[in-house]
Design a protein around this motif. Structure first.
Motif, PDB file in Angstrom:
ATOM      1  N   VAL A 110     -14.572 -18.877  33.070  1.00 35.33           N
ATOM      2  CA  VAL A 110     -15.410 -17.871  32.409  1.00 35.33           C
ATOM      3  C   VAL A 110     -16.591 -18.488  31.663  1.00 35.33           C
ATOM      4  N   GLY A 113     -21.233 -18.224  35.074  1.00 34.77           N
ATOM      5  CA  GLY A 113     -21.587 -16.848  35.375  1.00 34.77           C
ATOM      6  C   GLY A 113     -20.699 -16.261  36.458  1.00 34.77           C
ATOM      7  N   ARG A 114     -20.540 -14.961  36.457  1.00 34.50           N
ATOM      8  CA  ARG A 114     -19.672 -14.281  37.422  1.00 34.50           C
ATOM      9  C   ARG A 114     -20.087 -14.577  38.868  1.00 34.50           C
ATOM     10  N   GLU A 115     -21.369 -14.444  39.173  1.00 37.24           N
ATOM     11  CA  GLU A 115     -21.820 -14.649  40.544  1.00 37.24           C
ATOM     12  C   GLU A 115     -21.621 -16.090  40.999  1.00 37.24           C
ATOM     13  N   GLY A 179     -14.806  -6.616  38.485  1.00 34.73           N
ATOM     14  CA  GLY A 179     -15.134  -6.526  37.070  1.00 34.73           C
ATOM     15  C   GLY A 179     -14.152  -7.187  36.123  1.00 34.73           C
ATOM     16  N   TYR A 181     -12.347  -9.751  33.725  1.00 30.17           N
ATOM     17  CA  TYR A 181     -12.678 -10.856  32.825  1.00 30.17           C
ATOM     18  C   TYR A 181     -14.138 -10.820  32.356  1.00 30.17           C
ATOM     19  N   THR A 182     -14.403 -11.544  31.304  1.00 28.11           N
ATOM     20  CA  THR A 182     -15.741 -11.611  30.723  1.00 28.11           C
ATOM     21  C   THR A 182     -16.308 -12.999  30.964  1.00 28.11           C
ATOM     22  N   PHE A 183     -17.371 -13.068  31.741  1.00 26.81           N
ATOM     23  CA  PHE A 183     -17.965 -14.354  32.096  1.00 26.81           C
ATOM     24  C   PHE A 183     -19.186 -14.644  31.229  1.00 26.81           C
ATOM     25  N   GLY A 185     -22.573 -14.934  29.540  1.00 25.22           N
ATOM     26  CA  GLY A 185     -23.712 -14.027  29.524  1.00 25.22           C
ATOM     27  C   GLY A 185     -23.359 -12.565  29.565  1.00 25.22           C
ATOM     28  N   GLU A 186     -22.061 -12.234  29.536  1.00 24.24           N
ATOM     29  CA  GLU A 186     -21.656 -10.830  29.659  1.00 24.24           C
ATOM     30  C   GLU A 186     -21.170 -10.208  28.350  1.00 24.24           C
ATOM     31  N   GLY A 187     -21.094 -10.999  27.298  1.00 21.65           N
ATOM     32  CA  GLY A 187     -20.593 -10.458  26.033  1.00 21.65           C
ATOM     33  C   GLY A 187     -19.634 -11.429  25.384  1.00 21.65           C
ATOM     34  N   PRO A 189     -16.651 -13.573  24.734  1.00 19.50           N
ATOM     35  CA  PRO A 189     -15.630 -14.106  25.639  1.00 19.50           C
ATOM     36  C   PRO A 189     -14.229 -13.989  25.060  1.00 19.50           C
TER      37      PRO A 189
END
Length: 213
Positions: A110, A113-115, A179, A181-183, A185-187, A189
């Motif tokens: 995490v 980034g997700r991508e 969607g 987990y929180t990676f 840059g997404e908020g 952690p």
């Protein structure tokens, strides 16, 4: 690649600054002492070695509560962060990693980034499939291990492991794409370390000379 290097860098990075016993406590909280070589001696050795290598910055702080020498706190450097992220990427990509290395990478994924994580896991599946195709040029799973005598059980085991590994990785890809987990840059952690004074229900309770340093 050793899992201990990735685990220790990750724990220090999450704290910002941490002394050796905090790192040990975190890794026991993750169960790493059961599935990796993250034993007290190897943790303290890794901290000292990586400080020498410039991956960590060592700070001497107040003496330990046991009255010993000043306790050392470690902080990850820019070079250490680069090494940490490199190890995370490598652990998620390579199929030939030991299970403890992949486990350490999963605990740190995490921080990317997700991508990027999706791309790394997709590459892992391709690597597994490529390895399987190479093996099945001379071993046909459908004909069973007996075609090579009892030695065939070796290939049978590795083919089965590859198929299971690919299936599990595809499932993880679906969960992350959906969607989970929180990676980076997404908020905020998920906090995966113990705060100072927080009780660890999974601690071994075994004392080590390095605990108070």
């Amino acid at each position: 690649m050793s899992a201990i290097r990735l685990l220790v860098l990750g724990a220090v990075r999450q704290h910002g600054r941490a002394h050796g016993y905090q790192v040990r406590n975190d890794l026991e909280y993750w169960g790493a002492h059961e599935w990796s070589n993250a034993k007290p001696g190897s943790i303290y050795h890794a901290l000292k070695q990586m400080a020498k290598q410039g991956l960590l910055l060592a700070h001497e702080v107040a003496p330990s509560t046991a009255g010993g020498p000043p306790r050392t706190e470690y902080e990850i450097t820019e070079k250490g962060t680069e090494e940490y992220l490199r190890l995370v990427r490598e652990s998620l990509t390579a199929y030939d990693q030991k299970p403890d290395v992949l486990s350490a990478g999963l605990g740190s994924m995490v921080d990317l980034g997700r991508e990027e994580v999706l791309g790394l896991l997709e590459e892992r599946v391709r690597t597994i499939e490529k390895w399987r195709r190479a093996v099945t040029e001379y071993y046909t799973p459908e004909e069973g291990p007996g075609q090579l005598g009892h030695i065939g059980e070796i290939m049978n085991f590795w083919i089965h492991s590859a198929d299971t590994g690919a299936e599990w990785t595809r499932g993880l890809i679906e969960r992350i794409r959906g969607g989970a987990y929180t990676f980076a840059g997404e908020g905020d952690p998920f906090v995966g370390v113990l705060m100072e004074g927080q009780k660890n229900p999974y601690a071994t309770g075994e004392r080590h000379p390095g605990d108070d340093r």
